[in-house]
Design a protein around this motif. Structure first.
Motif, PDB file in Angstrom:
ATOM      1  N   GLY A 187       0.834  -1.187   0.000  1.00 40.46           N
ATOM      2  CA  GLY A 187       0.000   0.000   0.000  1.00 40.46           C
ATOM      3  C   GLY A 187       0.871   1.240   0.000  1.00 40.46           C
ATOM      4  O   GLY A 187       2.075   1.172  -0.235  1.00 40.46           O
ATOM      5  N   PHE A 188       0.274   2.403   0.263  1.00 40.70           N
ATOM      6  CA  PHE A 188       1.033   3.651   0.338  1.00 40.70           C
ATOM      7  C   PHE A 188       0.311   4.610   1.263  1.00 40.70           C
ATOM      8  O   PHE A 188      -0.904   4.559   1.422  1.00 40.70           O
ATOM      9  CB  PHE A 188       1.219   4.265  -1.054  1.00 40.70           C
ATOM     10  N   ASP A 189       1.086   5.492   1.887  1.00 44.56           N
ATOM     11  CA  ASP A 189       0.496   6.507   2.759  1.00 44.56           C
ATOM     12  C   ASP A 189       1.099   7.885   2.495  1.00 44.56           C
ATOM     13  O   ASP A 189       0.974   8.802   3.303  1.00 44.56           O
ATOM     14  CB  ASP A 189       0.668   6.136   4.235  1.00 44.56           C
ATOM     15  N   SER A 190       1.797   8.022   1.361  1.00 46.91           N
ATOM     16  CA  SER A 190       2.402   9.294   0.992  1.00 46.91           C
ATOM     17  C   SER A 190       2.518   9.358  -0.524  1.00 46.91           C
ATOM     18  O   SER A 190       2.584   8.333  -1.202  1.00 46.91           O
ATOM     19  CB  SER A 190       3.781   9.444   1.629  1.00 46.91           C
ATOM     20  N   LEU A 191       2.539  10.590  -1.045  1.00 50.31           N
ATOM     21  CA  LEU A 191       2.760  10.801  -2.467  1.00 50.31           C
ATOM     22  C   LEU A 191       3.992  11.669  -2.700  1.00 50.31           C
ATOM     23  O   LEU A 191       4.179  12.220  -3.787  1.00 50.31           O
ATOM     24  CB  LEU A 191       1.526  11.442  -3.112  1.00 50.31           C
ATOM     25  N   ASN A 192       4.833  11.789  -1.679  1.00 49.89           N
ATOM     26  CA  ASN A 192       6.076  12.553  -1.784  1.00 49.89           C
ATOM     27  C   ASN A 192       7.251  11.584  -1.774  1.00 49.89           C
ATOM     28  O   ASN A 192       7.630  11.076  -0.721  1.00 49.89           O
ATOM     29  CB  ASN A 192       6.204  13.544  -0.624  1.00 49.89           C
ATOM     30  N   PRO A 193       7.849  11.295  -2.930  1.00 52.15           N
ATOM     31  CA  PRO A 193       8.927  10.302  -2.983  1.00 52.15           C
ATOM     32  C   PRO A 193      10.295  10.843  -2.580  1.00 52.15           C
ATOM     33  O   PRO A 193      11.290  10.143  -2.715  1.00 52.15           O
ATOM     34  CB  PRO A 193       8.924   9.895  -4.460  1.00 52.15           C
ATOM     35  N   PHE A 194      10.344  12.077  -2.066  1.00 55.58           N
ATOM     36  CA  PHE A 194      11.636  12.716  -1.841  1.00 55.58           C
ATOM     37  C   PHE A 194      11.988  12.895  -0.376  1.00 55.58           C
ATOM     38  O   PHE A 194      12.947  13.588  -0.039  1.00 55.58           O
ATOM     39  CB  PHE A 194      11.656  14.075  -2.549  1.00 55.58           C
ATOM     40  N   ILE A 195      11.218  12.272   0.515  1.00 53.35           N
ATOM     41  CA  ILE A 195      11.503  12.371   1.946  1.00 53.35           C
ATOM     42  C   ILE A 195      11.563  10.973   2.545  1.00 53.35           C
ATOM     43  O   ILE A 195      11.157   9.991   1.913  1.00 53.35           O
ATOM     44  CB  ILE A 195      10.436  13.216   2.679  1.00 53.35           C
ATOM     45  N   LEU A 196      12.083  10.913   3.765  1.00 60.41           N
ATOM     46  CA  LEU A 196      12.260   9.626   4.421  1.00 60.41           C
ATOM     47  C   LEU A 196      10.937   9.062   4.928  1.00 60.41           C
ATOM     48  O   LEU A 196      10.720   7.855   4.944  1.00 60.41           O
ATOM     49  CB  LEU A 196      13.251   9.783   5.580  1.00 60.41           C
ATOM     50  N   LYS A 197      10.043   9.936   5.316  1.00 62.18           N
ATOM     51  CA  LYS A 197       8.797   9.510   5.939  1.00 62.18           C
ATOM     52  C   LYS A 197       7.814   8.970   4.916  1.00 62.18           C
ATOM     53  O   LYS A 197       7.619   9.536   3.838  1.00 62.18           O
ATOM     54  CB  LYS A 197       8.162  10.691   6.676  1.00 62.18           C
ATOM     55  N   GLY A 198       7.175   7.849   5.260  1.00 67.64           N
ATOM     56  CA  GLY A 198       6.078   7.349   4.450  1.00 67.64           C
ATOM     57  C   GLY A 198       6.466   6.332   3.399  1.00 67.64           C
ATOM     58  O   GLY A 198       7.631   6.141   3.063  1.00 67.64           O
ATOM     59  N   THR A 199       5.425   5.644   2.884  1.00 65.14           N
ATOM     60  CA  THR A 199       5.563   4.673   1.805  1.00 65.14           C
ATOM     61  C   THR A 199       4.890   5.241   0.568  1.00 65.14           C
ATOM     62  O   THR A 199       3.730   5.636   0.611  1.00 65.14           O
ATOM     63  CB  THR A 199       4.893   3.340   2.198  1.00 65.14           C
ATOM     64  N   VAL A 200       5.631   5.265  -0.542  1.00 70.35           N
ATOM     65  CA  VAL A 200       5.198   5.959  -1.752  1.00 70.35           C
ATOM     66  C   VAL A 200       5.186   4.992  -2.937  1.00 70.35           C
ATOM     67  O   VAL A 200       6.073   4.149  -3.048  1.00 70.35           O
ATOM     68  CB  VAL A 200       6.162   7.130  -2.070  1.00 70.35           C
ATOM     69  N   PRO A 201       4.210   5.091  -3.838  1.00 69.58           N
ATOM     70  CA  PRO A 201       4.297   4.323  -5.093  1.00 69.58           C
ATOM     71  C   PRO A 201       5.592   4.692  -5.816  1.00 69.58           C
ATOM     72  O   PRO A 201       5.790   5.865  -6.166  1.00 69.58           O
ATOM     73  CB  PRO A 201       3.067   4.787  -5.879  1.00 69.58           C
ATOM     74  N   TRP A 202       6.463   3.730  -6.036  1.00 66.66           N
ATOM     75  CA  TRP A 202       7.799   4.039  -6.536  1.00 66.66           C
ATOM     76  C   TRP A 202       7.767   4.687  -7.913  1.00 66.66           C
ATOM     77  O   TRP A 202       8.671   5.457  -8.279  1.00 66.66           O
ATOM     78  CB  TRP A 202       8.658   2.779  -6.570  1.00 66.66           C
ATOM     79  N   GLN A 203       6.729   4.436  -8.702  1.00 66.18           N
ATOM     80  CA  GLN A 203       6.667   4.966 -10.060  1.00 66.18           C
ATOM     81  C   GLN A 203       6.575   6.489 -10.100  1.00 66.18           C
ATOM     82  O   GLN A 203       6.974   7.117 -11.095  1.00 66.18           O
ATOM     83  CB  GLN A 203       5.465   4.374 -10.802  1.00 66.18           C
ATOM     84  N   LEU A 204       6.062   7.104  -9.027  1.00 64.09           N
ATOM     85  CA  LEU A 204       5.840   8.549  -9.056  1.00 64.09           C
ATOM     86  C   LEU A 204       7.126   9.326  -9.286  1.00 64.09           C
ATOM     87  O   LEU A 204       7.143  10.334  -9.998  1.00 64.09           O
ATOM     88  CB  LEU A 204       5.188   9.008  -7.747  1.00 64.09           C
ATOM     89  N   GLN A 205       8.212   8.877  -8.675  1.00 64.71           N
ATOM     90  CA  GLN A 205       9.470   9.597  -8.800  1.00 64.71           C
ATOM     91  C   GLN A 205       9.926   9.704 -10.251  1.00 64.71           C
ATOM     92  O   GLN A 205      10.542  10.699 -10.658  1.00 64.71           O
ATOM     93  CB  GLN A 205      10.552   8.895  -7.970  1.00 64.71           C
ATOM     94  N   PHE A 206       9.598   8.708 -11.067  1.00 65.50           N
ATOM     95  CA  PHE A 206      10.115   8.656 -12.424  1.00 65.50           C
ATOM     96  C   PHE A 206       9.113   9.139 -13.477  1.00 65.50           C
ATOM     97  O   PHE A 206       9.513   9.519 -14.577  1.00 65.50           O
ATOM     98  CB  PHE A 206      10.541   7.224 -12.757  1.00 65.50           C
ATOM     99  N   LEU A 207       7.818   9.130 -13.158  1.00 62.09           N
ATOM    100  CA  LEU A 207       6.809   9.499 -14.145  1.00 62.09           C
ATOM    101  C   LEU A 207       6.267  10.913 -13.970  1.00 62.09           C
ATOM    102  O   LEU A 207       5.727  11.482 -14.924  1.00 62.09           O
ATOM    103  CB  LEU A 207       5.641   8.511 -14.105  1.00 62.09           C
ATOM    104  N   THR A 208       6.407  11.492 -12.784  1.00 57.00           N
ATOM    105  CA  THR A 208       5.798  12.798 -12.536  1.00 57.00           C
ATOM    106  C   THR A 208       6.810  13.901 -12.249  1.00 57.00           C
ATOM    107  O   THR A 208       6.419  15.057 -12.066  1.00 57.00           O
ATOM    108  CB  THR A 208       4.792  12.714 -11.374  1.00 57.00           C
ATOM    109  N   TYR A 209       8.101  13.574 -12.219  1.00 56.13           N
ATOM    110  CA  TYR A 209       9.129  14.574 -11.922  1.00 56.13           C
ATOM    111  C   TYR A 209      10.273  14.455 -12.911  1.00 56.13           C
ATOM    112  O   TYR A 209      10.543  13.386 -13.452  1.00 56.13           O
ATOM    113  CB  TYR A 209       9.651  14.418 -10.492  1.00 56.13           C
ATOM    114  N   GLU A 210      10.942  15.572 -13.146  1.00 55.55           N
ATOM    115  CA  GLU A 210      12.065  15.607 -14.073  1.00 55.55           C
ATOM    116  C   GLU A 210      13.269  16.279 -13.427  1.00 55.55           C
ATOM    117  O   GLU A 210      13.151  16.995 -12.431  1.00 55.55           O
ATOM    118  CB  GLU A 210      11.687  16.377 -15.345  1.00 55.55           C
TER     119      GLU A 210
END
Length: 604
Positions: free
Chosen positions: A68-91
């Motif tokens: 599952g996930f409880d965060s949508l910010n892939p750039f911090i230590l806190k939380g579990t994030v869908p790993w795809q977000l870092q590569f598909l939504t940011y440049e």
């Protein structure tokens, strides 16, 4: 079944030579930058070589993930994030070509320039660069992003930022980073930091972001809808600013990508068979051959594709935490490896068809060679002779069983090793001289059915040694928290490694990561030899030196006996609906970041 091979000109030897040939500093702004030598693509390239510039746009796919996930910010230590977000939504300022060991081309930046010895690097922003909300990307956004990520962002960003002596604006759209150490890779690493919108975070605590604040990026996809722990839907923006860039032609072709989460990984195959998912990666060769013969496969509505690659195996298995007393002694760790009956497990799980990882860089030219260390590898390791574990200099290979469940030879070896470490079997239980039993906890994430099955076989073998571990299965959020703080004895571990190892190796294996929460050094290793080999990698200026330093590091890591290795995946097996297609030309890295769904397209 579709199986595609690389073009002959992309053989690994050619790529490594190109990567490791002596380089020179850039003297003027350029369209790209390679770790060594020149970028393979010219300034007027049409598209990445593994992208189809004529690929149609459209379609919708659904992919599945366990947990599952409880965060949508892939750039911090806190939380579990869908790993795809870092590569598909940011440049980032530069984008990486996955058909070269380590080469970047302009993305948000139109050009890059470095000093003669790469003591500094400059990036010039494109005028047309925009965030997904339409606002222009500014140098202020760039500098804020670097400073924020480098100080309060995820620890993976801290190491490189600590090597930046100064940041200054040197032109209307140009920023310069000057370094405080000699490190050729830093010029490239600075081009790979995600750029976020500074004004979005005015008055907010960046480190506490969860589901309330979705960072605004510049990439082709935006988060359109989500339900915590259940799904995230990404939409391709028709107004994406960079759609005509050569780097982007033929990529990001799918209109909608939905990521569905399932409590158990075993449910993914059933969801795929039931038509709920558009694709399924299969990591078990036995299941690939036996579970994918349902009617849709037979009719051709589902295609089974095999994608080869040329990257190292990396390390996958069960890591032992040397911060815990049970695993401080290398002889205990060696005993645990002997007890692990890989041949029997492999026969049980994959009919013996899955090869084992033999070292961290196996399956590549960077992997350690059989037998004693020789030549430059031996020279690099020689100063550390007294601290290196058996096998680093003399040669090492994993223990091999006879394939039967009893594994008698290796169990006897394990008993000898445990005795040398002060543990003996007393009344059927492994104990030390004070009569304390040897036991430990194996931590697993909920939904990892195959790992649980492997561990069940392993614990039965351990019981023959008088050891009864505790197996604890927890949800993904708890697992994230405990592994971040290294609150485990043994757990599943996977680290992918590239053809261009560099500064990230410090995050994986350095002594700083042994104490700093959130590093990837889950084993807690503190090895001056490993750190010296990483230094040698970073300071290499020719092919021979680079390869020798990496092979020497591989010996230190493998003989450290930190991880019980399991399978390696030297090909990817992807089952997908027939409408999903990908180019005939494959990248050197194969099914890696930047391949699926990036260069795939939907064809009705």
């Amino acid at each position: 079944m579709r199986s595609i091979n690389f073009r002959a000109c992309r053989c690994l030897g050619t790529a490594i030579v190109m990567f490791c040939s002596a380089g020179i500093g850039l003297a003027e702004p350029r369209h790209g930058i390679a770790m060594y030598g020149e970028p393979a693509l010219p300034p007027d390239f049409v598209s990445l070589p593994y992208a189809n510039p004529d690929a149609p746009k459209g379609g919708r796919i659904v992919v599945g993930e366990s947990g599952g996930f409880d965060s949508l910010n892939p750039f911090i230590l806190k939380g579990t994030v869908p790993w795809q977000l870092q590569f598909l939504t940011y440049e980032s300022l530069m984008g990486r070509s996955w058909d070269e060991p380590f080469t970047l081309y302009g993305l948000l930046a139109e050009s890059v320039e470095t000093g003669p010895n790469r003591e500094w690097v400059e990036f010039t922003l494109r005028k047309e660069a925009r965030f997904s909300d339409g606002n222009p990307v500014t140098l202020d956004d760039v500098i804020w992003s670097y400073e924020t990520l480098g100080t309060v962002g995820h620890p993976r960003y801290h190491g490189a930022w600590a090597k930046v002596a100064s940041t200054e604006v040197v032109g209307e759209r140009t920023v310069r980073f000057t370094f405080n150490v000699e490190d050729r890779e830093l010029a490239l690493l600075m081009g790979l930091r995600p750029i976020l919108k500074k004004s979005q975070w005015d008055g907010l605590d960046f480190t506490q972001s969860g589901l309330e604040n979705i960072p605004i990026g510049t990439a082709p996809y935006v988060v359109e809808e989500f339900e915590a722990g259940r799904f995230v839907k990404l939409r391709r923006s028709p107004d994406y600013w960079g759609r005509d860039l050569p780097f982007r032609r033929g990529t990001n072709n799918i209109d909608e990508i939905r990521i569905d989460f399932y409590t158990d990984a075993s449910l993914l195959l059933q969801a795929f068979k039931g038509g709920e998912l558009s694709l399924k990666r299969e990591f078990n060769v036995s299941d690939w051959e036996t579970q994918y013969d349902f009617p849709e496969v037979q009719s051709g509505d589902i295609v089974k594709s095999i994608v080869p690659h040329q990257r190292p195996s990396g390390i996958t298995g069960f890591v032992m935490n040397t911060r815990q007393d049970q695993f401080k002694d290398w002889r205990v760790r060696d005993a645990m490896i002997h007890v692990f009956n890989f041949e029997f497990i492999n026969a049980t799980k994959t009919n013996g068809q899955q090869p084992r990882i033999t070292s961290y860089f196996s399956n590549s030219v960077l992997g350690m060679r059989d037998g004693p260390a020789e030549g430059r590898v031996a020279e690099l390791l020689a100063p550390f002779r007294d601290e290196l574990l058996p096998g680093a200099l003399e040669g090492y290979s994993l223990p091999v069983s006879d394939g039967t469940e009893r594994n008698r030879k290796n169990l006897r070896a394990a008993l000898r090793l445990m005795e040398q470490a002060g543990w003996t079997v007393q009344e059927g239980v492994m104990k030390n001289a004070q009569g304390q039993p040897f036991t430990f906890e194996i931590l697993l994430k909920q939904g990892s059915a195959e790992n649980q099955s492997i561990i069940n076989i392993y614990t039965q073998s351990l019981q023959r040694l008088g050891v009864t571990p505790t197996v604890t299965v927890i949800d993904s959020a708890q697992y994230q928290e405990r592994t971040t703080t290294y609150d485990f004895d043994m757990t599943y571990y996977r680290r992918g490694l590239s053809l261009s190892p560099g500064n990230e190796q410090r995050l994986y294996w350095s002594s700083e990561g042994a104490t700093e929460p959130g590093s990837r050094n889950w084993m807690g290793m503190e090895s001056p030899a490993a750190e010296a080999m990483i230094d040698a990698i970073l300071q290499s200026e020719n092919r021979d030196e680079f390869v020798a330093a990496t092979r020497a590091l591989d010996r230190v890591l493998t003989t450290g006996r930190y991880v019980i290795p399991i399978y390696q995946w030297n090909i990817s097996r992807i089952a997908h609906v027939r409408q999903l297609q990908y180019p005939e030309t494959l990248p050197m890295y194969g099914d890696w970041v930047g391949f699926l769904p990036d260069v795939w397209w939907w064809k009705e």
